[in-house]
Design a protein around this motif. Structure first.
Motif, PDB file in Angstrom:
ATOM      1  N   MET A  47       4.184  11.252  11.165  1.00  0.00           N
ATOM      2  CA  MET A  47       3.754  10.360  10.075  1.00  0.00           C
ATOM      3  C   MET A  47       2.604   9.478  10.559  1.00  0.00           C
ATOM      4  N   ARG A  48       1.650   9.271   9.708  1.00  0.00           N
ATOM      5  CA  ARG A  48       0.483   8.459  10.073  1.00  0.00           C
ATOM      6  C   ARG A  48       0.898   7.007  10.312  1.00  0.00           C
ATOM      7  N   THR A  49       0.466   6.439  11.418  1.00  0.00           N
ATOM      8  CA  THR A  49       0.752   5.042  11.719  1.00  0.00           C
ATOM      9  C   THR A  49      -0.122   4.140  10.854  1.00  0.00           C
ATOM     10  N   LYS A  50       0.507   3.187  10.180  1.00  0.00           N
ATOM     11  CA  LYS A  50      -0.237   2.273   9.315  1.00  0.00           C
ATOM     12  C   LYS A  50      -0.968   1.235  10.153  1.00  0.00           C
ATOM     13  N   SER A  51      -2.096   0.825   9.699  1.00  0.00           N
ATOM     14  CA  SER A  51      -2.862  -0.195  10.401  1.00  0.00           C
ATOM     15  C   SER A  51      -2.239  -1.565  10.170  1.00  0.00           C
ATOM     16  N   GLU A  52      -1.856  -2.236  11.271  1.00  0.00           N
ATOM     17  CA  GLU A  52      -1.260  -3.570  11.141  1.00  0.00           C
ATOM     18  C   GLU A  52      -2.263  -4.560  10.560  1.00  0.00           C
ATOM     19  N   ALA A  53      -3.527  -4.418  10.939  1.00  0.00           N
ATOM     20  CA  ALA A  53      -4.553  -5.312  10.398  1.00  0.00           C
ATOM     21  C   ALA A  53      -4.676  -5.137   8.887  1.00  0.00           C
ATOM     22  N   ARG A  54      -4.637  -3.893   8.417  1.00  0.00           N
ATOM     23  CA  ARG A  54      -4.726  -3.637   6.973  1.00  0.00           C
ATOM     24  C   ARG A  54      -3.499  -4.190   6.253  1.00  0.00           C
ATOM     25  N   ARG A  55      -2.343  -4.024   6.865  1.00  0.00           N
ATOM     26  CA  ARG A  55      -1.110  -4.541   6.254  1.00  0.00           C
ATOM     27  C   ARG A  55      -1.171  -6.065   6.121  1.00  0.00           C
ATOM     28  N   ASN A  56      -1.641  -6.727   7.181  1.00  0.00           N
ATOM     29  CA  ASN A  56      -1.757  -8.188   7.137  1.00  0.00           C
ATOM     30  C   ASN A  56      -2.778  -8.632   6.094  1.00  0.00           C
ATOM     31  N   ALA A  57      -3.856  -7.872   5.952  1.00  0.00           N
ATOM     32  CA  ALA A  57      -4.861  -8.196   4.945  1.00  0.00           C
ATOM     33  C   ALA A  57      -4.273  -8.078   3.540  1.00  0.00           C
TER      34      ALA A  57
END
Length: 202
Positions: free
Chosen positions: A1-11
């Motif tokens: 599964m593709r790892t989600k970007s933590e920076a994008r999630r926080n944004a």
């Protein structure tokens, strides 16, 4: 599964928090949030499966840092009982009436009545854990003979109510003029003295 970007999630959490604050839970939409980020709704849903889940995550992320600091202070205190409760009381008031947590509480009040599952999830992740930590601390004091024997959960509820007693109406009716640290200390002192009058040992 593709790892989600933590920076994008926080944004996403930051953008969603602002929109929920401005529009309320019901007024905000996933489309608005996606537009503010310049992404598609599909991208948004790949991080958060629903608006309810996103709202919940916004609430929890806003309060988590303050909650952690307060829990740590409660667990590590080695001061005499009066000083320990006073210090904890100031921490609790500072937490509950910080701008971040007041915003969380307003958002929750506006939505939880119509979203029972959301309200329960937020309670379990925040106030329930806080009550458990406070109950454990008071039980420790009771076991050590520093407080009279009583139901520690009820005692914790009483202490929290005393700490909020001079603040709650200011919050509910939006009459606070910023956080007053001196008033925090004064109200924590009065709450501590009243609590010890009821639960202290002679």
């Amino acid at each position: 599964m593709r790892t989600k970007s933590e920076a994008r999630r926080n944004a996403i959490l930051m953008a969603a928090g602002q929109i929920f604050h401005d529009q309320s839970f019901d007024g905000a939409s996933m489309a608005q949030i996606a537009q503010s980020l310049g992404c598609s709704k599909a991208t948004l849903y790949s991080y958060f499966e629903s608006k309810e889940v996103l709202f919940y995550e916004v609430l929890m992320s806003a309060a988590s840092a303050q909650m952690h600091d307060t829990f740590a202070a409660m667990e590590s205190s080695s001061l005499p009982i009066g000083e320990a409760l006073q210090a904890m009381g100031e921490q609790v008031i500072s937490l509950l009436y910080s701008e971040e947590v007041m915003a969380v509480r307003r958002l929750l009040l506006s939505a939880a009545g119509r979203k029972a599952d959301l309200g329960r999830a937020c309670y379990d992740a925040g106030p329930a854990q806080f009550l458990e930590a406070m109950s454990a601390l008071l039980k420790q004091y009771m076991d050590e003979g520093k407080l009279r024997a009583a139901n520690p959960r009820v005692a914790a509820l009483h202490l929290r109510a005393l700490l909020e007693s001079e603040w709650l109406d200011l919050f509910l009716f939006s009459t606070m003029q910023g956080f007053d640290q001196a008033f925090c200390k004064e109200t924590a002192t009065r709450a501590t003295e009243t609590f010890l009058a009821a639960y202290g040992v002679v």
